[in-house]
Design a protein around this motif. Structure first.
Motif, mmCIF file in Angstrom:
data_model
loop_
_atom_site.group_PDB
_atom_site.id
_atom_site.type_symbol
_atom_site.label_atom_id
_atom_site.label_comp_id
_atom_site.label_asym_id
_atom_site.label_seq_id
_atom_site.Cartn_x
_atom_site.Cartn_y
_atom_site.Cartn_z
ATOM 1 N N GLN A 116 -6.817 -2.425 11.110
ATOM 2 C CA GLN A 116 -6.056 -1.188 11.269
ATOM 3 C C GLN A 116 -5.405 -1.049 12.640
ATOM 4 O OE1 GLN A 116 -9.690 1.633 11.219
ATOM 5 N NE2 GLN A 116 -8.286 2.685 12.592
ATOM 6 N N ALA A 117 -5.521 -2.082 13.488
ATOM 7 C CA ALA A 117 -5.006 -1.962 14.851
ATOM 8 C C ALA A 117 -3.510 -1.659 14.875
ATOM 9 C CB ALA A 117 -5.299 -3.238 15.645
ATOM 10 N N PHE A 118 -2.778 -2.177 13.893
ATOM 11 C CA PHE A 118 -1.328 -1.968 13.847
ATOM 12 C C PHE A 118 -0.945 -0.604 13.288
ATOM 13 C CE2 PHE A 118 -2.261 -2.756 9.486
ATOM 14 C CZ PHE A 118 -1.230 -2.206 8.736
ATOM 15 N N PHE A 119 -1.905 0.147 12.777
ATOM 16 C CA PHE A 119 -1.633 1.267 11.878
ATOM 17 C C PHE A 119 -1.290 2.562 12.625
ATOM 18 C CE2 PHE A 119 -3.076 4.081 8.253
ATOM 19 C CZ PHE A 119 -2.094 3.661 7.370
ATOM 20 N N THR A 120 -0.082 2.608 13.152
ATOM 21 C CA THR A 120 0.427 3.829 13.781
ATOM 22 C C THR A 120 1.802 4.146 13.215
ATOM 23 O OG1 THR A 120 1.564 2.733 15.630
ATOM 24 C CG2 THR A 120 -0.773 3.302 15.949
ATOM 25 N N GLU A 121 2.226 5.362 13.365
ATOM 26 C CA GLU A 121 3.551 5.803 12.916
ATOM 27 C C GLU A 121 4.639 4.927 13.526
ATOM 28 O OE1 GLU A 121 6.296 8.535 11.061
ATOM 29 O OE2 GLU A 121 4.119 8.762 11.017
ATOM 30 N N GLU A 122 4.507 4.678 14.833
ATOM 31 C CA GLU A 122 5.533 3.897 15.525
ATOM 32 C C GLU A 122 5.590 2.458 15.011
ATOM 33 O OE1 GLU A 122 4.232 7.285 18.077
ATOM 34 O OE2 GLU A 122 3.209 5.741 16.898
ATOM 35 N N ALA A 123 4.432 1.846 14.823
ATOM 36 C CA ALA A 123 4.400 0.455 14.373
ATOM 37 C C ALA A 123 4.963 0.304 12.967
ATOM 38 C CB ALA A 123 2.967 -0.076 14.433
ATOM 39 N N LEU A 124 4.570 1.187 12.049
ATOM 40 C CA LEU A 124 5.060 1.090 10.678
ATOM 41 C C LEU A 124 6.567 1.327 10.605
ATOM 42 C CD1 LEU A 124 2.153 2.815 8.739
ATOM 43 C CD2 LEU A 124 2.759 0.410 8.711
ATOM 44 N N PHE B 48 9.062 1.997 3.907
ATOM 45 C CA PHE B 48 10.191 1.170 3.488
ATOM 46 C C PHE B 48 11.191 1.975 2.663
ATOM 47 C CE2 PHE B 48 7.665 -2.418 4.899
ATOM 48 C CZ PHE B 48 8.644 -3.282 5.380
ATOM 49 N N ASN B 49 10.714 2.889 1.828
ATOM 50 C CA ASN B 49 11.644 3.748 1.094
ATOM 51 C C ASN B 49 12.428 4.641 2.047
ATOM 52 O OD1 ASN B 49 11.290 2.936 -1.606
ATOM 53 N ND2 ASN B 49 9.408 4.136 -1.792
ATOM 54 N N ARG B 50 11.756 5.115 3.100
ATOM 55 C CA ARG B 50 12.422 5.987 4.073
ATOM 56 C C ARG B 50 13.563 5.255 4.767
ATOM 57 N NH1 ARG B 50 8.658 8.047 8.784
ATOM 58 N NH2 ARG B 50 7.615 9.012 6.985
ATOM 59 N N TYR B 51 13.289 4.068 5.265
ATOM 60 C CA TYR B 51 14.304 3.360 6.050
ATOM 61 C C TYR B 51 15.268 2.553 5.181
ATOM 62 C CZ TYR B 51 11.731 4.854 10.115
ATOM 63 O OH TYR B 51 11.125 5.635 11.070
ATOM 64 N N ASN B 52 14.954 2.403 3.897
ATOM 65 C CA ASN B 52 15.870 1.705 2.996
ATOM 66 C C ASN B 52 17.083 2.559 2.646
ATOM 67 O OD1 ASN B 52 16.643 -0.499 1.236
ATOM 68 N ND2 ASN B 52 16.027 0.807 -0.477
ATOM 69 N N GLU B 53 17.029 3.834 2.946
ATOM 70 C CA GLU B 53 18.171 4.704 2.656
ATOM 71 C C GLU B 53 19.440 4.195 3.335
ATOM 72 O OE1 GLU B 53 17.148 8.695 3.668
ATOM 73 O OE2 GLU B 53 15.520 8.821 2.200
ATOM 74 N N ALA B 54 19.279 3.491 4.450
ATOM 75 C CA ALA B 54 20.442 2.971 5.172
ATOM 76 C C ALA B 54 20.980 1.679 4.553
ATOM 77 C CB ALA B 54 20.082 2.719 6.634
ATOM 78 N N TYR B 55 20.212 1.056 3.640
ATOM 79 C CA TYR B 55 20.612 -0.228 3.074
ATOM 80 C C TYR B 55 20.863 -0.187 1.571
ATOM 81 C CZ TYR B 55 18.942 -1.906 7.585
ATOM 82 O OH TYR B 55 18.754 -2.110 8.935
ATOM 83 N N GLY B 56 20.089 0.595 0.880
ATOM 84 C CA GLY B 56 20.270 0.713 -0.564
ATOM 85 C C GLY B 56 19.760 -0.467 -1.361
ATOM 86 N N PHE B 57 18.788 -1.220 -0.841
ATOM 87 C CA PHE B 57 18.199 -2.317 -1.598
ATOM 88 C C PHE B 57 17.361 -1.767 -2.753
ATOM 89 C CE2 PHE B 57 18.073 -4.539 2.750
ATOM 90 C CZ PHE B 57 19.302 -5.147 2.548
ATOM 91 N N GLU B 58 17.173 -2.587 -3.774
ATOM 92 C CA GLU B 58 16.239 -2.252 -4.843
ATOM 93 C C GLU B 58 14.865 -2.779 -4.432
ATOM 94 O OE1 GLU B 58 15.238 -3.289 -9.538
ATOM 95 O OE2 GLU B 58 17.164 -3.903 -8.665
ATOM 96 N N LYS C 95 0.844 -1.189 0.000
ATOM 97 C CA LYS C 95 0.000 0.000 0.000
ATOM 98 C C LYS C 95 0.884 1.245 0.000
ATOM 99 C CE LYS C 95 -3.580 -2.631 0.154
ATOM 100 N NZ LYS C 95 -4.318 -2.874 -1.100
ATOM 101 N N PRO C 96 0.302 2.417 -0.249
ATOM 102 C CA PRO C 96 1.118 3.643 -0.269
ATOM 103 C C PRO C 96 1.950 3.849 0.987
ATOM 104 C CG PRO C 96 -1.033 4.090 -1.201
ATOM 105 C CD PRO C 96 -1.093 2.683 -0.666
ATOM 106 N N TYR C 97 1.387 3.486 2.157
ATOM 107 C CA TYR C 97 2.143 3.686 3.386
ATOM 108 C C TYR C 97 3.321 2.715 3.487
ATOM 109 C CZ TYR C 97 -1.466 0.212 4.634
ATOM 110 O OH TYR C 97 -2.321 -0.863 4.640
ATOM 111 N N ASP C 98 3.197 1.512 2.898
ATOM 112 C CA ASP C 98 4.335 0.594 2.864
ATOM 113 C C ASP C 98 5.479 1.218 2.071
ATOM 114 O OD1 ASP C 98 3.279 -1.741 4.273
ATOM 115 O OD2 ASP C 98 1.954 -2.007 2.561
#
Length: 333
Positions: A297-305, A16-26, A9-12
């Motif tokens: 949606q129970a998991f759907f918070t900034e911290e959880a994602l 994942f793009n945000r935190y992938n900056e540390a890994y550089g995966f495609e 989904k858009p939030y995924d």
């Protein structure tokens, strides 16, 4: 290294793009769920596949992925009942998951559903917007002094219990492994039947497996108090929907709050507002005024994602390098 994401989904993509900056995966994102219908679309060079709760990783799907060179299956969730673990092991595919991502997020949502059902804030909100300030039909009950039964006292169940203790509830629990810290706070561990028999409120916080499929069914419902409130934020298969509907019709279950549904893969995470939903049981559930349904949606918070993305990427990074993640509980195979 290339990772293919399914049920994305858009939030995924954002997290994942945000935190992938540390890994550089495609990263490659597919909106569809993973199953036999799409597995052949996985492109050469894809070493890891990242999936969610409604993806179907059958033996057939895993065999095809193995033939394509997939080495890692990463579950961005805690449950794994949708994965053929034995076939993955046979094919030499490693599997990791996110065993705990902000357990408070799910626990707080369970409490939010309980409070909404009890105090009928969703109905009051709609009334007031129409200038109707009548209190008729909005009567609730105090949580203070009520007996709350919790099935499963892992991290999420424990977080839920702490909140309920704060409300002044008596808390009963059922789990294969008793938590001594909870017992020290006054939580009483009993058998499943005893918890059912004594609880005014019943909240489910256990994984789904072959042993507890349809844990709440006709035979277990009759052991609960008449007028029980049931909350399920775990897995839909814990409830036998047909039996629950019958208990709602008879008034034995007074309130039901579910964030999961046993046939949710055809419904949840989609906008069906312009469609005719053919699933009669979910339509019947939503017709009850004392039932509250939310769409997983129970998991759907900034911290959880944030935790889901960081733990998943870190686990993949370790596995692709041939090392073990620091937390052994993330590994299934």
């Amino acid at each position: 290294m290339k990772i293919a994401f399914f049920s994305a989904k858009p939030y995924d993509k954002t997290f994942f793009n945000r935190y992938n900056e540390a890994y550089g995966f495609e990263l490659e994102f597919w909106e569809t769920h993973l199953g036999p219908h799409i597995v052949n679309a996985i492109t050469p060079g894809t070493e890891a596949v990242c999936v969610f709760v409604n993806d179907k990783l059958t033996g057939e799907v895993i065999d095809i992925m193995a033939a394509k060179g997939v080495k890692i299956i990463a579950l961005r969730c805690a449950g794994f009942n949708n994965v053929d673990l034995e076939r993955a092991k046979k094919q030499g595919i490693r599997i990791c998951r996110v065993p705990a991502y902000s357990p408070e997020a799910v626990a707080e949502h369970a409490v939010a559903m309980l409070l909404t059902l009890n105090r009928k804030t969703h109905k009051a909100y709609n009334r007031v917007r129409e200038q109707n300030f009548s209190l008729n039909g909005l009567l609730g009950f105090n949580l203070y002094g009520r007996t709350t039964g919790v099935i499963g006292t892992g991290k999420i169940g424990k977080a839920f219990i702490k909140i309920m203790l704060g409300f002044g509830c008596k808390v009963l629990a059922c789990d294969l492994y008793e938590d001594e810290t909870l017992k020290a706070e006054g939580v009483q561990y009993l058998s499943f039947d005893e918890v059912l028999n004594q609880s005014d409120i019943l909240s489910l916080h256990c994984p789904l497996n072959a042993e507890n499929h349809y844990l709440i069914n006709e035979s277990s419902i009759v052991k609960t108090k008449k007028g029980v409130t049931i909350i399920n934020t775990s897995r839909g298969g814990l409830l036998n929907t047909h039996d629950v509907i019958q208990a709602l019709k008879s008034g034995h279950i007074a309130y039901l709050g579910i964030d999961v549904y046993e046939q949710e893969e055809q419904l949840f995470f989609k906008d069906l507002s312009g469609s005719i939903i053919a699933n009669d049981e979910i339509q019947r559930l939503m017709s009850f005024p004392n039932v509250l349904v939310t769409g997983h949606q129970a998991f759907f918070t900034e911290e959880a994602l944030s935790q889901i993305a960081t733990i998943t990427l870190n686990s993949i990074d370790h596995l692709i390098k041939g090392s073990a993640p620091a937390d052994p509980s993330v590994l299934l195979v």
